[in-house]
Design an enzyme around this catalytic site. Sequence first.
Site, short mmCIF file in Angstrom:
data_model
loop_
_atom_site.label_atom_id
_atom_site.label_comp_id
_atom_site.label_asym_id
_atom_site.label_seq_id
_atom_site.Cartn_x
_atom_site.Cartn_y
_atom_site.Cartn_z
N HIS A 73 0.87 -1.17 0.00
CA HIS A 73 0.00 0.00 0.00
C HIS A 73 0.90 1.22 0.00
CE1 HIS A 73 -1.75 -2.62 3.41
NE2 HIS A 73 -2.21 -3.10 2.29
N HIS A 132 10.26 -5.76 7.12
CA HIS A 132 9.17 -4.79 7.16
C HIS A 132 9.07 -4.12 8.54
CE1 HIS A 132 5.11 -3.66 5.44
NE2 HIS A 132 4.88 -3.41 6.72
N ASP A 159 -11.81 -14.68 7.79
CA ASP A 159 -11.84 -15.43 6.54
C ASP A 159 -10.76 -14.96 5.58
OD1 ASP A 159 -14.65 -16.32 4.37
OD2 ASP A 159 -13.05 -17.50 5.28
N GLY A 182 0.95 0.65 10.82
CA GLY A 182 -0.34 1.26 10.51
C GLY A 182 -1.25 1.47 11.71
N ASN A 184 -3.79 5.07 14.87
CA ASN A 184 -4.97 5.16 15.73
C ASN A 184 -4.65 6.12 16.87
OD1 ASN A 184 -6.95 4.56 17.82
ND2 ASN A 184 -7.51 2.81 16.55
N ARG A 209 -17.81 12.09 11.63
CA ARG A 209 -16.35 12.26 11.71
C ARG A 209 -15.98 13.70 11.99
NH1 ARG A 209 -13.99 10.28 6.55
NH2 ARG A 209 -12.12 11.05 7.53
N ARG A 216 -8.14 16.16 18.09
CA ARG A 216 -6.83 15.63 17.65
C ARG A 216 -6.02 16.82 17.12
NH1 ARG A 216 -5.88 13.58 12.38
NH2 ARG A 216 -8.12 13.69 12.05
N ASN A 226 -8.50 22.38 10.47
CA ASN A 226 -7.52 22.00 9.45
C ASN A 226 -7.85 20.61 8.94
OD1 ASN A 226 -5.34 21.16 7.95
ND2 ASN A 226 -3.83 21.33 9.59
N THR A 227 -8.22 20.51 7.69
CA THR A 227 -8.42 19.20 7.08
C THR A 227 -7.62 19.15 5.79
OG1 THR A 227 -10.07 17.57 6.38
CG2 THR A 227 -10.52 19.85 5.83
#
Lengths: 582, 553
Positions: free
Chosen positions: A11, A113, A223, A290, A294, A435, A482, A512-513
Amino acid sequence: MNVIGISAFYHESACCLVQDGRLVAAAEEERFSRVKHDARLPVAAFSFCLQAGGLDVSDVDCVAFYESPVKKLGRQLWAGRRHDGRPWLDPHRAEREIREVLGFEGRIDTFEHHASHAASAFYFSGFPEAAVLTVDGVGEWATTTYGRGQDADLTLFEEVEFPDSLGLFYAAITAYLGFRVNTDEYKVMGLAPYGEPRLLAAMRTIVRDGPGGGFSLDPECFDFLTGPRMFSEALAERLGGPPRVAGAELTAFHHDVARSAQARLEEVLLDKVRYLHRRVPSPHLCLAGGVALNCVANGRLLREGPFERLFVQPAAGDAGAALGAAALAQRALTGRRPISHALEHVYWGPRFSSDAVAEQVAALELDALDFRGREAALLEATVDRLAAGRVVAWFHGAMEFGPRALGARSILADPRVPDMRDRVNRLVKHREAFRPFAPSVLRAHAAEHFELDHASPFMLQTCRVRSPLALPAITHVDGSARPQTVDAAHAPRYAALLTAFARRTGCPLLLNTSFNVHDEPIVRSPADALACLAGTEIDSLVLEDFVIDRSALPEALVTLAARRASIRARERAISAELYTFV
Amino acid sequence: MDAVLGRDPRRDACDALARRLVTPDGLTTATLLERTRGAASDEGPPPPSAADVAETIAARYLGDTPAPIGIWTPTTPDTEDCDVAFERDAAATTRDWWPPHERLATKRSLLPLRVILLGESTAAGWFYAPTLTPATVLAEHLDASRGRGIYEVLDLTMVNQQAGDLVELAGAALQLAPDVLVVFAGNNWPQRLPSFPGATPADAARAADALRAEGMAGLRRVAEDATRTQVQDTLEILGRVADAGDVALVVVIPEVSVDWSRDRPVPWLPGDGAARWHAAHAKALGALEIGAWPAAAEAARAMLALDGGVSPTSHRLLGDALAALGRVDEARAAHRDAVDARAWDNVPPIPSATSVVREAILAGADGWDYTCVDLPGLRVVDPGPASDHPLFLDYCHLATDGMRVAMGAVAAAVRRLVESEPGAKSRRPAPGAPMVTPSVDAAVRFMSALYTAHWGEPPDLGGVPRGCRAREWLRAALRAAPDIDASLRAYVAERGVPAGAVLSAERQRLAAALPELERLSTLDDGLDPEMVNAIRECWPPRGDRWRPPSRSA
């Protein structure tokens, strides 16, 4: 000594340049290709890094690749062949493409990694010594590793192996809630405060405790090894409800699932962090992988965990592992710690001169306000617009590296306006209503408005809002935010803007986005910025020293931008249903 | 690493195996194990049969719950003339969907008889849509024959459509209770050389075996075998789906332009084969340039002997020489062979319904109970862009007269099916009547010039009598509507703007005059000097023409 770090084929491919032990340039390929999550060899980002360093490809001493194809092949063999027709037996792909596509003939080093993740955190933390924790979906075999860093040395002494993975657990919950894997995990995080952790007991049977640094996933509930999706029917039964269809209404049940999953993640992380502290009793913790994105969990680790100081690599995902690989290569080549000081900013991407912007403005025949040589006036003009309740896109300086917009490629607005969150959503972002947006705040004023006693320049942890101002646009339902603390030493113009806004309004914060259209990469260039302005309903764009108001855009430009947007399908490079294993 | 929790011995074995596989012999070993079935098969579970796929599709769309039809989603009908309505999704990007319908609905009344047109970019009316499409032309033919109100034509075409999309859409269209399904597709059906990544290891192994045994011709054969199988399966699925919906099915074999060409060098040949091929190529071009037709034909045959017929260039040059010698039928066959040779590889592929596609459609008509409209069988010759009535815009997309001819044949077939009139013919709209305004015609011709040049047709075909297609289209555009000159100038100006200024004022002006131009995905790419020069050559020279002084004084 010129070292290139590359992450690719998974990714978010990225490339960085470390020159004589200093980070000089870094960028994700998707910003150039405009393909979200572009996982291909980062050719354009590589070209940018060479240009930034004033190099030819023959000047590169080493290319460091961020994972071991051999070890990854071992895990792929163990997991069994996925019958989706994709070729997977290609452990030479990285070297082949680096040589054939980039034209590099020199030394190529590969690093594991999680070692790359760990290095991206420790070597950029500024800590002389620290405990190191990396947590993600999966690298080669490892999904979680525990390590210690001391000066130039970095050792990983324990790991949890695939398929036991907190990243894959969270991705499975993401899919179960009808969101996209590899992209929307943070939506689960944002949804969590709306629910109650009444399914925590069920979550504890899905993610089970283990001794030491260990934990395990109940294989019945997942799965992803052989099936077409992340979770099994058993997971739905365990949680007591069917999976949510994408786009369907979110109910209290879904809120509770999100909250419970977030709570379980935090529980496990806290437990493992305490374990790590017993093994490495340092006051410092470095975090990457990753799952380190969070930020709610990060905030809890700092507040309730045994470590006093926390450094999270801002580009904690796979893109940032390119930094770690480069750092490890530098260490291997010189024997010395590659980067001695803390990463203080992430402005490592391409920048554009005002003259280049002027050329674009002229080519589009825009009615723009020219503030070249008059920064104070530029800032006042920007504040005029922000204070009037407008949504302003802000493009200045070198592009950020990592997923957050931090004042180089940002959309800004007044956080005090009651409906500003809805407005920004409606005009630009088209995000779910639950959000929240995040704020930028002048470092000197952060403690007045947030329970925050240290710098937080990368928006990587949440904290409680305690502002005397009403800040509905950036305060989440649970009273958290945040924030990004802004320091004039690293973002002088952005800090000056916040100062000017505070002087005018008494508020040293801005919403701020990131500066991008929904589902597209963050803008990179003036052309991208102008296309975004023309294709959305952003009120104004501050493009280096120029201000362009939407009201002044030629109708033909708006029509053209809309037509292009309606014609061109948005390209995605990776699956939205299943984690990338091949 | 001090501790790796939960590791079982099989993981160590997999790691050891991985270390061996990355050695020079290792991957060969793995490949051989797979090939000899020593390891687990890499084919995975067998794909569902055509019958199974058809059954699944029919079940999905013939049940009680409405399902989306492409970009149209079910909605509550606001009138009483239908049971279910479908509205176009406003958020769906329009790159591949050009049909005009905002709303579709099931019908309750017998009339008008409902004909649904399905197909690819050719069926969508590439470049003419939405002003003119094969669907609108088909409707005009049917109206001219039977009067208005007897037939209606719904356009559910999709650009870039692949066979899998087509069969799914055919099933979804059953919800609209059509009387006839017309499938006008096949240009996107040829299967290309297995390309890596994307092909399965088994595909790659088959291709490698064929290459070893038969050279490049083996690769072409593998691609054509896969095409044949895919087309047969597609036709079976369509036939079964139409049968399940009790709908008459018409399958139209597309005709393609045998004149459009793109030079490409021969793929790899062993030994000095490539060098000899290029020498013969140069000889053929030289001979054509000076009108030495027999020598050109001989050189082209030498190229074919070397490349085994896999290169379209060899066939085309032979056809050009034979045409110049007046051997029309042989020339046409050679040009047809060039079409077949241009569709099997990935460099990049030219969408064209090849002989393999045509033969499979013809062969399947009886077995799957559909009516076949064989457009290549009409043997209509394309006069080319220099004429006022070209049939093709490029390799497969139709000009207005091409649509007129094609849809005339389709209308006749529909009438024979529905009205049971074996001799039914369609009455064309008044021959020669313009089907679009001059400005639309000019715009389409200009876009065809750009498109065909960006797709690699050489701006100058050397000694070939045909001349340069892009230049011909530009001249045709100026003849149709001289004021297209402003757009040509805007294009040239736009090519000179700073890099990255894709929204420049010049581009805005161009887009305002020619909004459909934005569909050209290659337009953002940089300067294209051949096109700029070709446009410049269409402009009158500056100043007065110089004349030599008179000698009479």
